[in-house]
Design a protein around this motif. Sequence first.
Motif, PDB file in Angstrom:
ATOM      1  N   UNK A 134       0.809  -1.225   0.000  1.00  0.00           N
ATOM      2  CA  UNK A 134       0.000   0.000   0.000  1.00  0.00           C
ATOM      3  C   UNK A 134       0.836   1.267   0.000  1.00  0.00           C
ATOM      4  N   UNK A 135       2.166   1.156   0.236  1.00  0.00           N
ATOM      5  CA  UNK A 135       3.007   2.363   0.263  1.00  0.00           C
ATOM      6  C   UNK A 135       3.982   2.442  -0.910  1.00  0.00           C
ATOM      7  N   UNK A 136       4.055   1.407  -1.739  1.00  0.00           N
ATOM      8  CA  UNK A 136       5.024   1.408  -2.836  1.00  0.00           C
ATOM      9  C   UNK A 136       4.511   2.212  -4.029  1.00  0.00           C
ATOM     10  N   UNK A 137       5.444   2.571  -4.916  1.00  0.00           N
ATOM     11  CA  UNK A 137       5.129   3.410  -6.074  1.00  0.00           C
ATOM     12  C   UNK A 137       4.503   2.571  -7.190  1.00  0.00           C
ATOM     13  N   UNK A 138       3.217   2.787  -7.521  1.00  0.00           N
ATOM     14  CA  UNK A 138       2.556   1.943  -8.533  1.00  0.00           C
ATOM     15  C   UNK A 138       3.162   2.090  -9.925  1.00  0.00           C
ATOM     16  N   UNK A 139       3.581   3.323 -10.275  1.00  0.00           N
ATOM     17  CA  UNK A 139       4.153   3.550 -11.617  1.00  0.00           C
ATOM     18  C   UNK A 139       5.437   2.761 -11.802  1.00  0.00           C
ATOM     19  N   UNK A 140       6.304   2.795 -10.776  1.00  0.00           N
ATOM     20  CA  UNK A 140       7.575   2.064 -10.846  1.00  0.00           C
ATOM     21  C   UNK A 140       7.328   0.560 -10.951  1.00  0.00           C
ATOM     22  N   UNK A 141       6.408   0.051 -10.130  1.00  0.00           N
ATOM     23  CA  UNK A 141       6.118  -1.383 -10.151  1.00  0.00           C
ATOM     24  C   UNK A 141       5.525  -1.811 -11.491  1.00  0.00           C
TER      25      UNK A 141
END
Length: 346
Positions: free
Chosen positions: A147-154
Motif C-alpha cells: 500500500x506504500x510502494x510506487x505503482x508507476x515504478x512497479x
Amino acid sequence: MNPQAKLIFTISLLMGTTITISSNHWVMAWAGLEINTLAIPPLISKSHHPRAIEAATKYFLTQAAASALVLFSSMTNAWYTGQWDITQLTHPTSCLVLTTAIAMKLGLVPFHFWFPEVLQGSSLTTGLLLSTIMKLPPIALLYMTSNTLNPTLLTSMAILSAALGGWMGLNQTQIRKILAFSSISHLGWMTIIIVYNPKLTLLNFYLYALMTMAVFLTLNSINTLKLSTLMTTWTKTPALSAMLFLTLLSLAGLPPLTGFLPKWLIIQELTKQNMALAAVALSILSLLGLFFYLRLAYCATITLPPHTTNHMKLWHTNKPTSSSISILTTVSTTLLPISPLISTMI
C-alpha cells in the motif's frame, strides 16, 4: 553431499522463510532473508562443478547486496519515522530502496541478470527451490508493504519483466534457462497487480509454484536438461510426457487449464483499475512466452525419433512415476472449473 548437511541446509531454508513471512519487525525479516541466503549456496555448489561454484558465488553476492539494501531501507525509515514495523514503511526514499532490493531478490527486470545463470548452474532440485520457496519471502515483504510502494515504478518493472522474460527465452536450448526466463515473465504478472489486489499476487504465486514444481519434478524424473534430450523421452514415458505437455501449456496460460485462471483475474482487475493499456501490453507479451512453451511441448510430445538431432542418448529407467508428480500435474491442469470457489476465497 552428506545427508546430515543437506538436512541442516533444508531446515535452515524452511526456518528462514518462516521467520521472514511471519515477522512484523524489519530486523527479524532481514534475519530470515540472511538465513535463506546462507543456506542456498552449499546446495547450489554441491556438485563441485566450476559452473555450479560460479552460480553459487553470483547468487551469494546478489542476495547479500539485496539484503543490505533491505536493512538500509528499514533503517532510513526508522530514522525518519521512528517505526520498525514492516507495514509502516512510509518514507519515499525507503520505499524506492526497498522496491530495488526486492526486485534484486526476485530477479525482476532490470535486476534479472543473475537468475538465469544461477539456475543454469544448479541441479533441477535446487533450481526448483530457487524458483518457488526462495521467492516467497520477498513476495511476502511486497505484500505487506504494497500500500506504500510506487505503482508507476512497479508497473514499469512488471511490463519490462514480462517483455524480457518472453523475449530472452525464445532462443534458448537449455531447459533450466527457459524456466528461469519463464519465472521472470510470471513475476511481471505478479508485480503489476500487487498494489491493486495483493491477494491476486499470492494466488498467482501459489499456482505458479504448483505448475513449476510439476515441471521440475517431471524433468528430474526423466533426467532431461536440454531440448535435444527431451525429444527422446516420449517412447520411454508417454503418459508422463503427455502430462508435461499439458503442464507446460498451463504455464503458458492457455484455457481451459489452471494457468489461465490468474491471468484472467489479473486482466479483469487491471481493466477495473482503468489500466486497460497495461492489460493489453501484458496479454500481447504473454504470446512470447507461449512460443517457447509450445516449443518445449513440441519437443516433449510431438517430435518423435528418429530425428536429425545429434546427441548422446541417455539411459532411461522404467521406474514408476511418483505420486507427488501425479498430484501436481493433475492440479496444474484441472483447477479452472473451480475458479468461482477460488475467487470467493480471495
